[in-house]
Scaffold this active site. Structure first.
Site, PDB file in Angstrom:
ATOM      1  N   TYR A  65      -8.006 158.379  38.160  1.00  0.00           N
ATOM      2  CA  TYR A  65      -7.903 157.524  39.351  1.00  0.00           C
ATOM      3  C   TYR A  65      -7.520 156.103  38.949  1.00  0.00           C
ATOM      4  O   TYR A  65      -6.699 155.458  39.587  1.00  0.00           O
ATOM      5  CB  TYR A  65      -9.242 157.516  40.106  1.00  0.00           C
ATOM      6  N   PHE A  85      18.126 147.335  54.719  1.00  0.00           N
ATOM      7  CA  PHE A  85      18.098 148.739  55.144  1.00  0.00           C
ATOM      8  C   PHE A  85      17.170 148.868  56.363  1.00  0.00           C
ATOM      9  O   PHE A  85      16.324 148.019  56.593  1.00  0.00           O
ATOM     10  CB  PHE A  85      17.623 149.624  53.978  1.00  0.00           C
ATOM     11  N   ASP A  86      17.341 149.961  57.122  1.00  0.00           N
ATOM     12  CA  ASP A  86      16.583 150.135  58.384  1.00  0.00           C
ATOM     13  C   ASP A  86      15.071 150.003  58.220  1.00  0.00           C
ATOM     14  O   ASP A  86      14.404 149.381  59.044  1.00  0.00           O
ATOM     15  CB  ASP A  86      16.768 151.526  59.005  1.00  0.00           C
ATOM     16  N   ASP A 123      16.033 144.645  46.592  1.00  0.00           N
ATOM     17  CA  ASP A 123      15.760 146.022  46.986  1.00  0.00           C
ATOM     18  C   ASP A 123      16.669 146.817  46.063  1.00  0.00           C
ATOM     19  O   ASP A 123      17.876 146.887  46.258  1.00  0.00           O
ATOM     20  CB  ASP A 123      16.124 146.241  48.463  1.00  0.00           C
ATOM     21  N   ALA A 159      16.941 150.059  45.069  1.00  0.00           N
ATOM     22  CA  ALA A 159      16.961 151.522  45.149  1.00  0.00           C
ATOM     23  C   ALA A 159      18.109 152.124  44.330  1.00  0.00           C
ATOM     24  O   ALA A 159      17.973 153.188  43.745  1.00  0.00           O
ATOM     25  CB  ALA A 159      17.066 151.958  46.611  1.00  0.00           C
ATOM     26  N   LYS A 164      15.967 157.324  44.804  1.00  0.00           N
ATOM     27  CA  LYS A 164      17.411 157.226  44.548  1.00  0.00           C
ATOM     28  C   LYS A 164      17.611 157.121  43.030  1.00  0.00           C
ATOM     29  O   LYS A 164      17.597 158.121  42.340  1.00  0.00           O
ATOM     30  CB  LYS A 164      18.002 156.005  45.277  1.00  0.00           C
ATOM     31  N   HIS A 188      17.546 158.466  66.491  1.00  0.00           N
ATOM     32  CA  HIS A 188      18.433 159.480  65.900  1.00  0.00           C
ATOM     33  C   HIS A 188      17.692 160.628  65.222  1.00  0.00           C
ATOM     34  O   HIS A 188      18.210 161.724  65.104  1.00  0.00           O
ATOM     35  CB  HIS A 188      19.435 158.836  64.926  1.00  0.00           C
TER      36      HIS A 188
HETATM   37  O1  PLI Z   1      13.097 156.343  52.010  1.00  0.00           O
HETATM   38  P1  PLI Z   1      12.217 155.385  51.245  1.00  0.00           P
HETATM   39  O2  PLI Z   1      11.025 154.953  52.000  1.00  0.00           O
HETATM   40  O3  PLI Z   1      11.864 155.859  49.862  1.00  0.00           O
HETATM   41  O4  PLI Z   1      13.124 154.072  50.961  1.00  0.00           O
HETATM   42  C1  PLI Z   1      13.573 153.249  51.975  1.00  0.00           C
HETATM   43  C2  PLI Z   1      14.851 152.591  51.552  1.00  0.00           C
HETATM   44  C3  PLI Z   1      14.825 151.280  51.169  1.00  0.00           C
HETATM   45  N1  PLI Z   1      15.963 150.646  50.777  1.00  0.00           N
HETATM   46  C4  PLI Z   1      17.160 151.260  50.751  1.00  0.00           C
HETATM   47  C5  PLI Z   1      18.358 150.505  50.306  1.00  0.00           C
HETATM   48  C6  PLI Z   1      17.267 152.589  51.143  1.00  0.00           C
HETATM   49  O5  PLI Z   1      18.457 153.189  51.102  1.00  0.00           O
HETATM   50  C7  PLI Z   1      16.083 153.295  51.575  1.00  0.00           C
HETATM   51  C8  PLI Z   1      16.128 154.647  52.016  1.00  0.00           C
HETATM   52  N2  PLI Z   1      17.269 155.273  52.221  1.00  0.00           N
HETATM   53  C9  PLI Z   1      17.462 156.500  52.729  1.00  0.00           C
HETATM   54  C10 PLI Z   1      16.338 157.387  53.148  1.00  0.00           C
HETATM   55  C11 PLI Z   1      18.817 156.983  52.882  1.00  0.00           C
HETATM   56  O6  PLI Z   1      19.028 158.145  53.301  1.00  0.00           O
HETATM   57  O7  PLI Z   1      19.744 156.212  52.575  1.00  0.00           O
END
Ligand code: PLI
Length: 461
Positions: A74, A126-127, A218, A220, A261, A453
Site C-alpha cells: 500500500y 483536451f476535452d 500535458d 500524453a 498513450k 457524443h
Molecule cells: O483518457 P485519460 O483520462 O487517460 O487522458 C485524458 C487526456 C488528456 N490529455 C490528452 C492530450 C488526451 O488526448 C487525453 C485523452 N485522450 C483520449 C481518450 C483520446 O482518445 O484522444
C-alpha cells in the site's frame, strides 16, 4: 515532411488476438441497435478499431514480464520508486505522483492550483482538461496559433501556441493573479495530433516565467512530439529523442500525463512537479481521490509496466515505425482522394468529412454519417469529432453553434495493427468515395446534457 521508414516493423509478433469481420447484414443490424453511435457497439462486432490510441497499445514482452515484479504494498512500493526514477530521469521533475489515468492527474493538478474566476492558458486543452478547468469555476483559454486551425497546410508545427496572444493574456491578467498556470499539450490532440516546436516551447516558457506563472505540459504524447522535433526542427536531427524530451521538460515546472498513450500501457497516468510545495498541495487531492502517494489508483504491476513503457517509447526505431505507419495511412487515403488534415499528426489521421460529403449540411451530421458508413462498409470503427462531439445549443437563441471543423478521426493504436490493416482501411474509403453521393445524413434523437457524443442516439434521415 514524410517520416523515414527505413525498415520493416521493429518487432515480431509473439502472441495474437483474433479479430473477425462479421457479415454486412450483421453490421447493419449492430449499428442500428447502437443508435448509429459507434460508442454503443460491442467491440466483438468491430473488425479494426481506430476509435482511440488511448489505452489500446500492445505491451512488449519486457512489460509483460515486468508485471510479475509488481510490489503491491500500500505504501512505499518498490514499483512506485522504480516508476519515479524513470519519470524523473526523463522529465527532471523530482516529485512524482501516480494517477489512475490522465483525467485523474488533471483533477489533482487543477484542484491544487486553480481557483474560480481564473484563466488557464494553453495551446489547446483536451476535452477532459477543459472539463476539469470548468469544474474549478475557471476559464480554459486556447491560444493555438492561427495556422493550427487550417485544414491543409505544410506548417511543420501546427500545435504551436500564438506567442503574441499568450503575451497579451499574461500582460492583461497575470498581475491580478488570474493566471494560475499555462499548459502546453504535446502533441496537440484536438487539432490532429500536431507537434509543438522546441522554439515555441522555450519562448512560451520564458514568457510565463517573466510573469511568474507556472508552465506545465500535458505530455500524453511527449515522445511523438520529440520525434517530430528531431525530424523537422533545425538543430535537432543529431540529438537523441530522449535528450530532446529532456530539453523540452527542462522548460517546465511540471507535467500531467495520460500514460495510456506514450506510456504504452492500458491504464495509468501521473502528475510530476519540480517544486516540493506544489507536490504537497497536490497530495491533498491525490490521496482522497486517487489513492495514497505511492500508488495513486494504480497497482504495483501497472507501475512496473509503465516504467518499462516510458523507456520503450523513446526507442527511435519504434517511433520511426509508429509515426511512419500513421503517415502511411494518410498517404493511402490521399491516393484514394480522401481529404485529410495535412500534415498528418502523430497518432491518427483526421478526415475532413465536410469536404468528403459536401451534399450533407452540418445539421445532418456528415462526420457521424461517415463513421457509420465506414463501419457498415468494412467493420472499421473511427470517431466523429464534429457537429455531435463539439456542437452546442446557444441558450439565448436556441440555435446550434457548430465547431469550425467536421472531422472523422482514425486513431492508430500503438504496435497493434500492421500495414495490411491500414491498406484495408484505405481501400474501404475508396469504395465509399465511389458512392458517396448516395450517403444520407442522420437525425439526433437522444442527447445527454454534457459530453453528448458518448451516449447520443441517431436515426437515418
Ligand atoms: O483518457 P485519460 O483520462 O487517460 O487522458 C485524458 C487526456 C488528456 N490529455 C490528452 C492530450 C488526451 O488526448 C487525453 C485523452 N485522450 C483520449 C481518450 C483520446 O482518445 O484522444
Amino acid at each position: 515532411m514524410r517520416p523515414r521508414r527505413a525498415y520493416a516493423e521493429p518487432y515480431r509478433i509473439k502472441m495474437v488476438e483474433p479479430i473477425r469481420l462479421i457479415p454486412r447484414e450483421a453490421r447493419v443490424a449492430a449499428i442500428e441497435r447502437a443508435g448509429y453511435n459507434v460508442f454503443n457497439l460491442s467491440s466483438d462486432d468491430v473488425y479494426i478499431d481506430l476509435l482511440t490510441d488511448s489505452g489500446t497499445a500492445a505491451m512488449s514482452d519486457s512489460q509483460w514480464s515486468a508485471l510479475m515484479k509488481g510490489d503491491e504494498a500500500y505504501a512505499g512500493s518498490r514499483s512506485f520508486h522504480r516508476l519515479r526514477r524513470v519519470v524523473s530521469d526523463i522529465t527532471g521533475y523530482e516529485y512524482v505522483a501516480p494517477a489512475h489515468q490522465g483525467r485523474g492527474a488533471e483533477h489533482v493538478l487543477m484542484a491544487a492550483l486553480v481557483k474560480p474566476g481564473q484563466r488557464v492558458l494553453g495551446n489547446m486543452h483536451f476535452d477532459t482538461t477543459t472539463g476539469h478547468i470548468l469544474l474549478r469555476g475557471a476559464e480554459p483559454v486556447n491560444l493555438l496559433r492561427q495556422e493550427g486551425y487550417r485544414v491543409h497546410s505544410d506548417a511543420p508545427f501546427k500545435g504551436d501556441i500564438d506567442l503574441e496572444a499568450l503575451r497579451r493574456e499574461l500582460e492583461a491578467h497575470a498581475a491580478e493573479g488570474l493566471i494560475p498556470l499555462v499548459i502546453m499539450t504535446v502533441t496537440c490532440n484536438s487539432n490532429g495530433g500536431q507537434p509543438v516546436s522546441m522554439a515555441n516551447i522555450r519562448a512560451a516558457s520564458e514568457l510565463a516565467q517573466a510573469y511568474g506563472v507556472p508552465f506545465f505540459f500535458d505530455c500524453a504524447r511527449f515522445a511523438e512530439n520529440a520525434y517530430f522535433i528531431k525530424e523537422r526542427e533545425p538543430g535537432y536531427a543529431r540529438k537523441s529523442v530522449r535528450d530532446i524530451a529532456r530539453e523540452m521538460f527542462s522548460y517546465g515546472d511540471g507535467c500531467i500525463m495520460s500514460a495510456k498513450k506514450d506510456g504504452l500501457v492500458n491504464i495509468g497516468g501521473f502528475v510530476a512537479f519540480r517544486s516540493e510545495e506544489m507536490y504537497r498541495k497536490a497530495l491533498e487531492w491525490l490521496i482522497p481521490f486517487e489513492g495514497f502517494a505511492t500508488y495513486g489508483g494504480l497497482s504495483g504491476r501497472d507501475m512496473e509496466a509503465l516504467a518499462v513503457g516510458l523507456e520503450e517509447v523513446l526507442d527511435e526505431a519504434y517511433l520511426e515505425d509508429r509515426i511512419g505507419q500513421v503517415h502511411y495511412l494518410a498517404e493511402l487515403l490521399t491516393e484514394q482522394g480522401v481529404p485529410i488534415i495535412t500534415p498528418a499528426g502523430g497518432h491518427g489521421v483526421y478526415v475532413d468529412a465536410a469536404a468528403f460529403l459536401p451534399h450533407l449540411s452540418r445539421a445532418k451530421f456528415p462526420a457521424q454519417a461517415l463513421v457509420v458508413e465506414l463501419y457498415v462498409e468494412a467493420g472499421v470503427r473511427g470517431v466523429e469529432l464534429g457537429a455531435c462531439a463539439f456542437g452546442r445549443i446557444d441558450e439565448t437563441t436556441g440555435e446550434t453553434i457548430y465547431p469550425e471543423l467536421e472531422l472523422v478521426r482514425l486513431a492508430v493504436p500503438r504496435r497493434v495493427y500492421t500495414d495490411r490493416h491500414m491498406a484495408y482501411v484505405a481501400q474501404a474509403f475508396g469504395r465509399i468515395a465511389d458512392r458517396r453521393e448516395g450517403i444520407g445524413g442522420l437525425r439526433l434523437v437522444y442527447e445527454a446534457p454534457v459530453l453528448r457524443h458518448f451516449t447520443a442516439r441517431f436515426e437515418r434521415l
